[in-house]
Design a protein around this motif. Structure first.
Motif, PDB file in Angstrom:
ATOM      1  N   LEU A   1       0.889  -1.350  -0.122  1.00  0.00           N
ATOM      2  CA  LEU A   1       0.061  -0.394  -0.345  1.00  0.00           C
ATOM      3  C   LEU A   1       0.393   1.065   0.305  1.00  0.00           C
ATOM      4  CD1 LEU A   1      -2.583  -1.192   3.009  1.00  0.00           C
ATOM      5  CD2 LEU A   1      -3.190  -0.831   0.270  1.00  0.00           C
ATOM      6  N   LEU A   2       2.175   0.596   0.884  1.00  0.00           N
ATOM      7  CA  LEU A   2       2.854   2.630   0.949  1.00  0.00           C
ATOM      8  C   LEU A   2       2.901   2.182  -0.155  1.00  0.00           C
ATOM      9  CD1 LEU A   2       4.346   1.828   4.692  1.00  0.00           C
ATOM     10  CD2 LEU A   2       2.655   3.601   3.687  1.00  0.00           C
TER      11      LEU A   2
ATOM     12  N   ARG B   1       8.457   8.914   3.213  1.00  0.00           N
ATOM     13  CA  ARG B   1       9.048   8.244   4.070  1.00  0.00           C
ATOM     14  C   ARG B   1       8.789   8.873   5.991  1.00  0.00           C
ATOM     15  NH1 ARG B   1      14.573   5.921   2.553  1.00  0.00           N
ATOM     16  NH2 ARG B   1      14.118   4.710   0.565  1.00  0.00           N
ATOM     17  N   PRO B   2       8.700   8.684   7.249  1.00  0.00           N
ATOM     18  CA  PRO B   2       8.106   9.751   8.581  1.00  0.00           C
ATOM     19  C   PRO B   2       9.564   9.946   8.652  1.00  0.00           C
ATOM     20  CG  PRO B   2       7.948   6.780   8.197  1.00  0.00           C
ATOM     21  CD  PRO B   2       8.409   6.732   6.914  1.00  0.00           C
ATOM     22  N   SER B   3       9.765  10.936   8.658  1.00  0.00           N
ATOM     23  CA  SER B   3      10.683  11.828   9.322  1.00  0.00           C
ATOM     24  C   SER B   3      11.761  11.728  10.664  1.00  0.00           C
ATOM     25  CB  SER B   3       9.995  12.728  10.104  1.00  0.00           C
ATOM     26  OG  SER B   3       9.629  13.509  11.407  1.00  0.00           O
ATOM     27  N   PRO B   4      13.930  11.663  10.998  1.00  0.00           N
ATOM     28  CA  PRO B   4      13.729  10.418  12.206  1.00  0.00           C
ATOM     29  C   PRO B   4      13.166  11.640  13.380  1.00  0.00           C
ATOM     30  CG  PRO B   4      15.016  12.217  10.615  1.00  0.00           C
ATOM     31  CD  PRO B   4      13.419  11.842  10.407  1.00  0.00           C
ATOM     32  N   ALA B   5      12.039  12.081  13.708  1.00  0.00           N
ATOM     33  CA  ALA B   5      11.159  12.542  15.141  1.00  0.00           C
ATOM     34  C   ALA B   5      10.217  11.345  15.045  1.00  0.00           C
ATOM     35  CB  ALA B   5      11.148  13.453  14.992  1.00  0.00           C
TER      36      ALA B   5
ATOM     37  N   TRP C   1       3.422   2.746   8.344  1.00  0.00           N
ATOM     38  CA  TRP C   1       4.496   2.419   8.425  1.00  0.00           C
ATOM     39  C   TRP C   1       5.412   1.268   9.568  1.00  0.00           C
ATOM     40  CZ3 TRP C   1       7.445   3.308   5.296  1.00  0.00           C
ATOM     41  CH2 TRP C   1       7.430   4.154   3.940  1.00  0.00           C
ATOM     42  N   ALA C   2       4.268   1.249  10.979  1.00  0.00           N
ATOM     43  CA  ALA C   2       4.682   0.560  12.034  1.00  0.00           C
ATOM     44  C   ALA C   2       4.777  -0.179  11.552  1.00  0.00           C
ATOM     45  CB  ALA C   2       3.329   1.110  12.881  1.00  0.00           C
ATOM     46  N   LEU C   3       3.979  -1.175  10.676  1.00  0.00           N
ATOM     47  CA  LEU C   3       3.709  -2.893  10.267  1.00  0.00           C
ATOM     48  C   LEU C   3       5.753  -3.380  10.143  1.00  0.00           C
ATOM     49  CD1 LEU C   3      -0.303  -3.539   9.429  1.00  0.00           C
ATOM     50  CD2 LEU C   3       1.575  -5.142  11.114  1.00  0.00           C
ATOM     51  N   VAL C   4       5.346  -2.406   8.532  1.00  0.00           N
ATOM     52  CA  VAL C   4       6.956  -2.320   7.862  1.00  0.00           C
ATOM     53  C   VAL C   4       8.306  -1.967   8.451  1.00  0.00           C
ATOM     54  CG1 VAL C   4       7.839  -1.426   6.182  1.00  0.00           C
ATOM     55  CG2 VAL C   4       5.257  -0.986   5.894  1.00  0.00           C
ATOM     56  N   LEU C   5       8.267  -1.146  10.031  1.00  0.00           N
ATOM     57  CA  LEU C   5       9.239  -1.328  10.397  1.00  0.00           C
ATOM     58  C   LEU C   5       9.071  -2.549  11.264  1.00  0.00           C
ATOM     59  CD1 LEU C   5       8.991   2.201  12.179  1.00  0.00           C
ATOM     60  CD2 LEU C   5      10.788   1.652  10.584  1.00  0.00           C
ATOM     61  N   SER C   6       8.162  -3.493  11.880  1.00  0.00           N
ATOM     62  CA  SER C   6       8.183  -4.579  12.794  1.00  0.00           C
ATOM     63  C   SER C   6       8.380  -5.679  11.379  1.00  0.00           C
ATOM     64  CB  SER C   6       7.345  -4.316  13.661  1.00  0.00           C
ATOM     65  OG  SER C   6       6.661  -3.681  13.828  1.00  0.00           O
TER      66      SER C   6
END
Length: 298
Positions: A63-64, A71-75, A193-198
């Motif tokens: 989907l992304l 992409r998410p920022s570093p913060a 994004w939480a799923l992709v990071l995991s």
């Protein structure tokens, strides 16, 4: 007067959309514990947790990429990590472990504390100062849940009850953190994004914990795995985080109060589990306490 009405109209429309999206999310989440109960009877809890996250993570990645999301920022990475620990790993694993010891109907009673946990973490993250009456209702609701567990014979399933309480805490944190983050990152983007990071860790654990033989797994167990992977882990959060972002944590979060009722109905209707009058009474009392606490949250 006309100008004021015109200024308030978009806010009212956003609030209405938030309630609708939140309601759809709660309906989807209501089937999570009954489906997990069915799946955990034939799948190991660790495998069930990581494979559902892996399947949802692969779909989230598609989907992304399809929508070319930034992409998410570093913060934003640390809050995303909190969301992942809370709702991608923590809640699914803890509830899967708990459902080895308690029925889904029993575990659903503990969901009466989930709105309270979300509210508390929302207060901590938002810097709000609730009135003392808020904490009175909060304590009363907690005592009702503990009292119910004791009345059922805590020695029979102390591990299951403790795991459910931990699951509620980490889920409340994940909800509050995700709702706050969704205001800048977007509702469905947060869970994706939480799923992709995991995904790298979850995929590795899936291969590590997979059984060498799945021939004995029944069709209901496979359907349950599909439900918690697709709906509970991804689609439900698309509606839920969007609803929280549109209508606010304090307001839309109240819809979680309906989840125990929907869940008990599913447990009784689909799993033929016994739902006692005492269980219904405690669930209703906890819901009333959480509603009272939220009434005095500000």
């Amino acid at each position: 007067m006309t100008r004021t009405s015109n200024l308030q109209s978009p806010a009212l429309e956003s609030s209405a959309s938030g309630w609708l999206n939140g309601f759809i999310g709660v309906l989807i989440f209501s089937g999570s514990l009954p489906a997990t109960r069915v799946a955990v009877l034939e799948f190991e809890p660790l495998f069930l947790t990581v494979v559902r996250a892996s399947l949802a993570g692969l779909l989230a990645l598609c989907l992304l990429l399809l929508f070319k999301e930034r992409r998410p920022s570093p913060a934003q990475l640390l809050p995303l990590g909190v969301v992942a620990l809370g709702v991608v790993l923590g809640f699914p694993l803890l509830t899967a472990l708990a459902l080895q010891y308690v029925t889904s109907a029993h575990s659903i009673v503990f969901l009466g504390l989930l709105p309270l946990a979300t509210a508390v973490f929302g207060v901590l993250r938002g810097g709000e100062r609730p009135r003392p009456v808020f904490w009175l209702f909060s304590l009363l609701g907690s005592l009702l849940v503990v009292g119910y567990a004791l009345s059922q014979g805590l020695t029979a399933s102390p591990r299951g009850d403790a795991l459910m309480l931990l699951a509620v805490l980490v889920c409340g944190l994940g909800y509050a953190e995700g709702a706050k983050l969704s205001r800048t990152l977007g509702g469905w983007q947060v869970i994706c994004w939480a799923l992709v990071l995991s995904l790298p860790i979850m995929a590795a654990l899936t291969l590590f914990s997979a059984s060498p033989d799945f021939n004995g797994i029944s069709l209901p167990a496979w359907f349950s795995l599909g439900y918690v992977s697709l709906f509970s882990m991804l689609i439900g959060f698309v509606f839920w985080y969007r609803g929280l972002a549109q209508g606010g944590i304090a307001a839309v979060g109240q819809l979680q109060l309906l989840q125990p009722f929907f869940g008990l109905a599913l447990a009784a209707g689909l799993l033929h589990e016994q739902v006692s009058l005492g269980m219904l009474g405690v669930t209703l009392a906890v819901i009333l306490c959480v509603a009272g606490a939220k009434r005095w949250a500000r």
